[in-house]
Design an enzyme around this catalytic site. Structure first.
Site, PDB file in Angstrom:
ATOM      1  N   HIS A  64       0.863  -1.194   0.000  1.00 48.12           N
ATOM      2  CA  HIS A  64       0.000   0.000   0.000  1.00 48.12           C
ATOM      3  C   HIS A  64       0.891   1.233   0.000  1.00 48.12           C
ATOM      4  CE1 HIS A  64       0.895  -1.154   4.135  1.00 48.12           C
ATOM      5  NE2 HIS A  64       0.743   0.103   4.475  1.00 48.12           N
ATOM      6  N   GLY A  65       0.302   2.372  -0.259  1.00 51.15           N
ATOM      7  CA  GLY A  65       1.068   3.606  -0.378  1.00 51.15           C
ATOM      8  C   GLY A  65       1.481   4.187   0.965  1.00 51.15           C
TER       9      GLY A  65
END
Length: 145
Positions: A64-65
Site C-alpha cells: 500500500h502507499g
C-alpha cells in the site's frame, strides 16, 4: 455511485512474478488500470516497501502507499493477486497472496480489518491460493461481516 472495493476485475489468479518489485508494480497496476488510483500511487507503494516490508506472514503481503500518497487515491479499492509458485519478498519470505490496498480517507481501516480477519486463518490463505475462480475469492471476503 462508488466503485466496488473488490470486484472481479481486481482479482488476478495464478500469476507468475519474478520478484518483490514486480509483484508490487503488478498489484498496484490493477488499481491504476481499474481507476482506483493515479499511476503515481504505485511509486508510493514501492516507497512504503523501502520504509518497512509489507510482508505479513502466512505467505501474505499487503502493499500500500505511504501516508502522503492519499491525494493519488480516487476510490477505496483492493486488488488480490495469487502467486501459487510464490515470489521472494526479502529475508527468505515467500509470498503467495498479494493484496494491494488504496484507501480514501479512513475507509481503508475497515477494509484492512476485514482482510486481517480473513488472512489470519492459514486455511483461508490456502483457499485463496487454490481458488479456481474470482468468485471464490470474493466469497471468502464477503463471509466476514
Amino acid at each position: 455511485m462508488a466503485k466496488e472495493v473488490l470486484s472481479k476485475d481486481n482479482i488476478h489468479l495464478n500469476v507468475s512474478l519474478s520478484g518483490k518489485e514486480e509483484g508490487i508494480r503488478y498489484t498496484g497496476g490493477i488499481l491504476v488500470d481499474n481507476g482506483y488510483v493515479e499511476a503515481s500511487y504505485v511509486d508510493k507503494m514501492l516507497e512504503r516497501e523501502e520504509l518497512t516490508s509489507t510482508f505479513m506472514g502466512n505467505h501474505v503481503a499487503i502493499p500500500h502507499g505511504t501516508e502522503d500518497s492519499k491525494q493519488a487515491v480516487k476510490e477505496t479499492g483492493i486488488s488480490v493477486v495469487t502467486v501459487p509458485d510464490g515470489v521472494e519478498f526479502g529475508d527468505g519470505n515467500i509470498v503467495k497472496v498479494l493484496i494491494g490496498i488504496a484507501g480514501k480517507g479512513d475507509e481503508h481501516l475497515e477494509v484492512l480489518s476485514k482482510i486481517a480477519i480473513v488472512l489470519s486463518e492459514e486455511e483461508n490463505v490456502q483457499k485463496i491460493v487454490d481458488a479456481e475462480s474470482k468468485e471464490e475469492v470474493i466469497r471468502l471476503f464477503d463471509e466476514v461481516n
